[in-house]
Design an enzyme around this catalytic site. Structure first.
Site, PDB file in Angstrom:
ATOM      1  CG  ASP A 136       2.418 -12.996   2.026  1.00  0.00           C
ATOM      2  OD1 ASP A 136       2.196 -11.682   3.407  1.00  0.00           O
ATOM      3  OD2 ASP A 136       2.321 -14.091   2.417  1.00  0.00           O
TER       4      ASP A 136
ATOM      5  CB  SER B 221       3.970  -8.491 -10.161  1.00  0.00           C
ATOM      6  OG  SER B 221       4.051  -7.361 -11.377  1.00  0.00           O
TER       7      SER B 221
ATOM      8  CG  HIS C 116      -2.790  -6.160   1.718  1.00  0.00           C
ATOM      9  ND1 HIS C 116      -3.995  -5.963   2.573  1.00  0.00           N
ATOM     10  CD2 HIS C 116      -2.214  -7.168   0.897  1.00  0.00           C
ATOM     11  CE1 HIS C 116      -5.074  -7.065   2.834  1.00  0.00           C
ATOM     12  NE2 HIS C 116      -3.378  -7.841   1.885  1.00  0.00           N
TER      13      HIS C 116
END
Length: 644
Positions: free
Chosen positions: A442, A586, A498
């Site tokens: 996201d 980040s 991911h």
């Protein structure tokens, strides 16, 4: 849901009745409308036009008294109502016409704000309307009531809102506009125009018409030759003439020259401009986001203009107190606000030569110490008390309905920060196809076909290169000239990352470095090199479909910890959880081999505007170029993109 009744023919015999407005609208969605001309204006072409929707926000019923305003957002356009009186049942009766495009945004968001706060307006509730579904339904009643949901929970209702919505097709639009223009010349308001009144109007806005042509038009409408014509009858005639040729040379409201493109765009311009300049109970427009609209910050954009002509991304990212990003799912601009003191500090450090001197003389070590100290505090049990305040701070951006565990489960703030989501909360696009890569987090995404494109449009560091990013142990010739995708995570995001592709993890390489912020203010600075100087971990994933893919997890201010959950030699499937960042925002950067991936068109288009795209983990990123062109055409990437 109910909407304006259909108009049916009254002719006798067995002739079928003419199609209703909604029927014509549904046909245009399947077979786009074709009008005169083929030019385009502000990215709107005839083949994309489906119609103009008229949306009226009538009123709401809330659970407490306050002063209220409502905002309407569709695509890159946002409008607002006036502020209501102090009440729990605000009434606005405010409307707006919006252009619908066959392949454009169709999900409208209505947001309701309470406005009597001293510090800021507060978003209380929202609903989303699928205009395609609503406008395609046949019903007598065109007023609907929708639940308003809490921004932090899509299952909690905070009130209801009443909305009227219906479609206007091009014929109705032209006729209605002609009626309004003609009424300007109707000095006594009797609904009739004399030849002198009509001539005065035509001479003002139709400079190319000869006196003979004006008199001929008037005579065509003056059926009984009494020297006056009914405005409604004359409007029908003018609408028919306007279909055949451009009569009006310049907009009666703003003075814009017309006839440069096609007739359809002229009508759209004048219709929306007329509403904006002279309409009653018309919403205030010209806003980029609902947050700007709630405060009344005017951006003086023409209502019919497409925002792509404005360099909103880079300007907002590098110099403003907020960052504008494009929400891929809703096709809307949304605003990422940064605390004003933090903005000033970042500008002082990253956007001038004095700041560069500070960085070289000690700020790097200061940021390191600050991150280490903050990380320890966030792992203490007492830090858990900050979780509710954090959720409230980012109300509307953290959906607790998606979180795997309730708040009580988290014993420290960092436990919450690296929270897991419920199974199925982020579906993986085209999960059965390994030749389709997916977004890793996201995040706010920038994608570039090459490093040179990235430095031209986004990364302004003095010496950025893919070789410098990956380091000598991981970089190869094919990667050094490859495709670059930047995923920037903000503090409010789900902070687990991911795998974008299926393959084997070949290596992990730790590269020590500093902890500069990854905010665009720093990335857009020419005085430092965030991505090649920050602490990072480079992993190489070997795939059959894309070749080698470099996955770079980058530390930042307040992010001293990067944790990977896979090991060297593991086989991973796209969408598998790969690791997580501790507290702070980040970035992950993925580098694909040259000619290895075809990035989705919408992501590249936004990046070319220096505009980040808000994406969800698991949505489509692109397809392998090793797949044949025939296979790429056969794959519906649009459905893959919107999954999740």
């Amino acid at each position: 849901m109910g909407h304006a009744s259909s108009k049916r023919g009254t002719g006798g015999g067995d002739a079928p009745p003419p199609p209703s407005r909604r029927t014509r609208f549904k046909r245009r969605l399947r077979h786009p409308f074709h009008g005169s001309g083929s030019g385009s204006i502000k990215n709107l072409v005839v083949e994309e036009f489906s119609g103009i929707a008229r949306i009226e926000i009538i009123g709401a019923e809330m659970k407490f008294k306050d002063k209220w305003l409502a905002c309407l957002s569709l695509g890159e356009r946002t409008y607002r109502t006036e502020t209501s009186d102090q009440t729990e049942k605000p009434v606005w009766r405010s409307e707006q016409k919006v252009v619908l495009e066959a392949n454009g945004p169709t999900i409208a968001r209505i947001s309701v704000f309470e406005t009597n706060k001293f510090s800021k307006n507060n978003l209380v509730g929202y609903c989303e309307l699928n205009l395609t579904e609503i406008l395609s339904q046949e019903s007598e009643d065109n007023i609907d009531q929708f639940q308003l949901f809490d921004p932090s929970s899509s299952t909690t209702s905070v009130g209801t809102i009443s909305i009227r919505c219906f479609i206007e097709d091009p014929i109705d639009i032209q006729r209605g506009f002609a009626q309004r223009v003609l009424s300007v010349a109707d000095k006594n308001g009797d609904g009739q125009l004399s030849l002198s009144e009509f001539s005065e109007l035509m001479n003002a806005f139709c400079r190319q018409l000869t006196k003979a042509k004006i008199e001929d038009l008037f005579k065509q409408a003056d059926k009984n030759s009494d020297g006056t014509v009914d405005i409604d009858e004359l409007a029908v005639l003018l609408a028919q003439q306007q279909q055949e040729e451009t009569l009006i040379n310049n907009c009666p409201v703003c003075g814009e020259d017309l006839g440069k493109y096609d007739n359809m765009n002229d009508i759209i311009h004048m219709t929306l401009c007329f509403d904006e300049g002279t309409g009653n109970q018309i919403m205030t427009g010209g806003f980029l986001t609902e947050k700007q609209a709630s405060y009344g910050w005017m951006f003086k954009l023409s209502e019919w203009a497409h925002v792509s002509s404005y360099d909103v991304g880079l300007n907002s990212g590098s110099s403003a107190s907020h960052i504008l990003v494009f929400d891929r799912k809703t096709k809307r601009l949304v605003e990422e606000t940064i605390d004003g003191k933090i903005v000033l500090s970042m500008r002082a450090i990253y956007q001038n030569r004095v700041g560069l001197t500070l960085i070289d003389s000690g700020v790097k070590r200061l940021l390191q110490n600050l991150s280490e100290k903050q990380g320890k505090q966030m792992n203490l049990p007492e830090s858990a008390k900050d979780i509710p305040k954090f959720i409230e701070m980012f109300k509307g951006q953290i959906n607790m309905d998606e979180v795997k565990y309730p708040i009580e489960h988290f014993k420290t703030f960092n436990d919450f920060f690296v929270r897991e989501l419920k199974s199925g909360a982020r579906p993986i696009s085209c999960s059965e196809r390994n030749d389709v890569a997916v977004c890793v987090a996201d995040s706010r995404l920038m994608a570039f076909d090459s490093a040179s494109d990235s430095t031209r449009l986004w990364i302004k560091g003095r010496k950025f290169s893919i070789a410098g990013l990956l380091g000598p142990e991981s970089c190869t010739d094919s990667l050094s000239n490859g495709t670059l995708v930047i995923f920037r995570l903000a503090p409010q995001d789900y902070h687990r990352f991911h795998v974008p592709v299926s393959g084997t993890v070949e290596s992990f390489v730790d590269i020590p470095g500093y902890l500069f912020t990854v905010n665009p203010i720093a990335v857009n600075s020419k005085y430092c090199n965030v991505f090649t100087e920050n602490k990072r971990v480079v992993s190489i994933i070997s795939t059959q479909e894309f070749g080698k893919v470099a996955f770079v997890a980058i530390g930042a201010t307040m992010v001293g910890s990067i944790t990977f959950l896979k090991e060297k030699g593991d086989y991973v499937n796209k969408g598998d959880e790969f690791g997580y960042f501790a507290f702070g925002g980040s970035t992950v950067i993925c580098v694909f081999e040259k000619d290895g991936i075809q990035i989705d068109d919408d992501l590249l288009a936004n990046s070319n505007r220096s505009l980040e795209t808000l994406v969800s983990m698991g949505t489509s990123l692109g397809i392998s170029k090793r797949v044949s062109a025939h296979e790429r055409r056969g794959l519906d990437l649009g459905k893959c993109t919107l999954t999740g």
